[in-house]
Motif scaffolding. Sequence first.
Motif, PDB file in Angstrom:
ATOM      1  N   LEU A 120      56.120  37.270  45.746  1.00  5.32           N
ATOM      2  CA  LEU A 120      54.862  37.700  46.352  1.00  5.32           C
ATOM      3  C   LEU A 120      54.410  39.088  45.883  1.00  5.32           C
ATOM      4  O   LEU A 120      53.214  39.285  45.650  1.00  5.32           O
ATOM      5  CB  LEU A 120      54.967  37.646  47.875  1.00  5.32           C
ATOM      6  CG  LEU A 120      53.663  37.879  48.651  1.00  5.32           C
ATOM      7  CD1 LEU A 120      52.565  36.945  48.165  1.00  5.32           C
ATOM      8  CD2 LEU A 120      53.887  37.726  50.148  1.00  5.32           C
ATOM      9  N   PRO A 121      55.300  40.076  45.697  1.00 15.05           N
ATOM     10  CA  PRO A 121      54.822  41.365  45.161  1.00 15.05           C
ATOM     11  C   PRO A 121      54.168  41.241  43.786  1.00 15.05           C
ATOM     12  O   PRO A 121      53.165  41.909  43.505  1.00 15.05           O
ATOM     13  CB  PRO A 121      56.103  42.212  45.095  1.00 15.05           C
ATOM     14  CG  PRO A 121      56.995  41.629  46.144  1.00 15.05           C
ATOM     15  CD  PRO A 121      56.715  40.154  46.110  1.00 15.05           C
ATOM     16  N   ASP A 122      54.739  40.376  42.929  1.00 17.60           N
ATOM     17  CA  ASP A 122      54.128  40.161  41.613  1.00 17.60           C
ATOM     18  C   ASP A 122      52.752  39.506  41.751  1.00 17.60           C
ATOM     19  O   ASP A 122      51.816  39.825  41.003  1.00 17.60           O
ATOM     20  CB  ASP A 122      55.031  39.276  40.751  1.00 17.60           C
ATOM     21  CG  ASP A 122      56.283  39.999  40.291  1.00 17.60           C
ATOM     22  OD1 ASP A 122      56.276  41.247  40.280  1.00 17.60           O
ATOM     23  OD2 ASP A 122      57.266  39.320  39.936  1.00 17.60           O
ATOM     24  N   ILE A 123      52.638  38.558  42.706  1.00 11.16           N
ATOM     25  CA  ILE A 123      51.347  37.901  42.933  1.00 11.16           C
ATOM     26  C   ILE A 123      50.314  38.928  43.384  1.00 11.16           C
ATOM     27  O   ILE A 123      49.178  38.959  42.880  1.00 11.16           O
ATOM     28  CB  ILE A 123      51.495  36.786  43.979  1.00 11.16           C
ATOM     29  CG1 ILE A 123      52.368  35.650  43.433  1.00 11.16           C
ATOM     30  CG2 ILE A 123      50.129  36.239  44.389  1.00 11.16           C
ATOM     31  CD1 ILE A 123      52.726  34.594  44.454  1.00 11.16           C
ATOM     32  N   CYS A 124      50.700  39.794  44.331  1.00 16.93           N
ATOM     33  CA  CYS A 124      49.768  40.811  44.833  1.00 16.93           C
ATOM     34  C   CYS A 124      49.349  41.774  43.724  1.00 16.93           C
ATOM     35  O   CYS A 124      48.168  42.109  43.579  1.00 16.93           O
ATOM     36  CB  CYS A 124      50.413  41.575  45.987  1.00 16.93           C
ATOM     37  SG  CYS A 124      50.681  40.583  47.477  1.00 16.93           S
ATOM     38  N   ALA A 125      50.332  42.214  42.928  1.00 21.53           N
ATOM     39  CA  ALA A 125      50.025  43.130  41.829  1.00 21.53           C
ATOM     40  C   ALA A 125      49.118  42.471  40.802  1.00 21.53           C
ATOM     41  O   ALA A 125      48.163  43.085  40.286  1.00 21.53           O
ATOM     42  CB  ALA A 125      51.324  43.604  41.169  1.00 21.53           C
ATOM     43  N   GLY A 126      49.394  41.212  40.505  1.00 18.21           N
ATOM     44  CA  GLY A 126      48.562  40.487  39.552  1.00 18.21           C
ATOM     45  C   GLY A 126      47.150  40.297  40.048  1.00 18.21           C
ATOM     46  O   GLY A 126      46.180  40.404  39.276  1.00 18.21           O
ATOM     47  N   LEU A 127      46.998  40.018  41.363  1.00 24.61           N
ATOM     48  CA  LEU A 127      45.667  39.837  41.932  1.00 24.61           C
ATOM     49  C   LEU A 127      44.860  41.129  41.847  1.00 24.61           C
ATOM     50  O   LEU A 127      43.688  41.132  41.454  1.00 24.61           O
ATOM     51  CB  LEU A 127      45.789  39.382  43.385  1.00 24.61           C
ATOM     52  CG  LEU A 127      44.476  39.090  44.111  1.00 24.61           C
ATOM     53  CD1 LEU A 127      43.704  37.980  43.418  1.00 24.61           C
ATOM     54  CD2 LEU A 127      44.743  38.724  45.565  1.00 24.61           C
ATOM     55  N   LEU A 128      45.496  42.251  42.195  1.00 25.39           N
ATOM     56  CA  LEU A 128      44.798  43.537  42.113  1.00 25.39           C
ATOM     57  C   LEU A 128      44.443  43.886  40.672  1.00 25.39           C
ATOM     58  O   LEU A 128      43.351  44.403  40.387  1.00 25.39           O
ATOM     59  CB  LEU A 128      45.656  44.642  42.730  1.00 25.39           C
ATOM     60  CG  LEU A 128      45.840  44.592  44.250  1.00 25.39           C
ATOM     61  CD1 LEU A 128      46.755  45.719  44.714  1.00 25.39           C
ATOM     62  CD2 LEU A 128      44.495  44.677  44.959  1.00 25.39           C
ATOM     63  N   SER A 129      45.361  43.614  39.757  1.00 22.77           N
ATOM     64  CA  SER A 129      45.097  43.899  38.345  1.00 22.77           C
ATOM     65  C   SER A 129      43.942  43.042  37.823  1.00 22.77           C
ATOM     66  O   SER A 129      43.066  43.539  37.103  1.00 22.77           O
ATOM     67  CB  SER A 129      46.357  43.648  37.524  1.00 22.77           C
ATOM     68  OG  SER A 129      46.113  43.818  36.141  1.00 22.77           O
ATOM     69  N   SER A 130      43.937  41.762  38.191  1.00 18.62           N
ATOM     70  CA  SER A 130      42.857  40.872  37.759  1.00 18.62           C
ATOM     71  C   SER A 130      41.525  41.324  38.325  1.00 18.62           C
ATOM     72  O   SER A 130      40.501  41.307  37.625  1.00 18.62           O
ATOM     73  CB  SER A 130      43.156  39.430  38.206  1.00 18.62           C
ATOM     74  OG  SER A 130      44.339  38.954  37.614  1.00 18.62           O
TER      75      SER A 130
END
Length: 320
Positions: free
Chosen positions: A240-250
């Motif tokens: 989930l942390p990677d998903i959150c970071a990826g969403l913010l980056s996108s």
Amino acid sequence: MTEVVDAQAASEISLYKGDEWHEVRAKHIGGSEIASLFNVQPEYAVGAHGLWLIKAGRVPAPEVDNQRARWGLQLEEAIAQGCAEQEGWKIRKGGYFSDPHCRGLGATLDYVIEEGEEGRTTPGILEIKNVDYGVHKRSWADGEPPLHILLQLQHQLACTGFTWGAIGELIGGNDLRVYRFEARPKIIAQIRAKVAAFWQSIDDDIPPPVDDSSQTGAVLRALNTPIVDEIADFKLDNELPDICAGLLSSASRRKAIEKEEQGYKNRLIAKLGTAQKARCAGFFINTIVVPEKAPRAALPGEIISGRKEARRYDVKEISL
């Protein structure tokens, strides 16, 4: 000829109606669904993860209800008859075929070409497509249909055992084109392998990874409704942390792209001034204006707001 006879026998017992039809389709991967297993589905189609949730019975299949689909059905017979007249074929309405060699592989044919093609050992498939000019220019590249439609035809050939088929495309309501294709045994083998693995994954309760299809997003929202007012604890979850970071980056990249796009749009507006249309080396620009709409008095129970003028800039590459 054995494979053809088997397929014809299957079609004779596979003409379903109403609820029975939906039940049968739920247990098969259809021609419009096979592209999802190869991750080449069109934008309007569900991805592999969403399809898995539907076929596993976790969520109902979404209703397909849009003007293009409705008009496609309305015009299907006329386009098919036009193909038959143009090519000298005798055709009949298609039925439902299930592949006797692969569990859960089935297809509903638009039409079957019964006669008129010399040198063929089997009937042919006729798949009908009603396509507007813009979609044709973008997606039907290099003189053939897009990959998801080519897979659909090979999927249908797998189900029927026929050795050939054709795609009839009506472009913009007045340009009819017919594309013939042979059955491709290697592709058919890949289709059967993908479908077999898909149903095995349902048996094993192992869904494919969540994909990036907007329709899969709609399926997931339907599955996870209603939202409950609670805080879920994912402290030990490593993904989930990677998903959150990826969403913010996108989201950050999207905002940067949107800002860049707005900059080009502002420069375009400055160049055009009050001209609605313009030509330059390699491009034609047309400004599409939606006029401003003044507010009006609301009828009882209505809330009517005004609408500001909107402009959309349609930029196309042109031949010099």
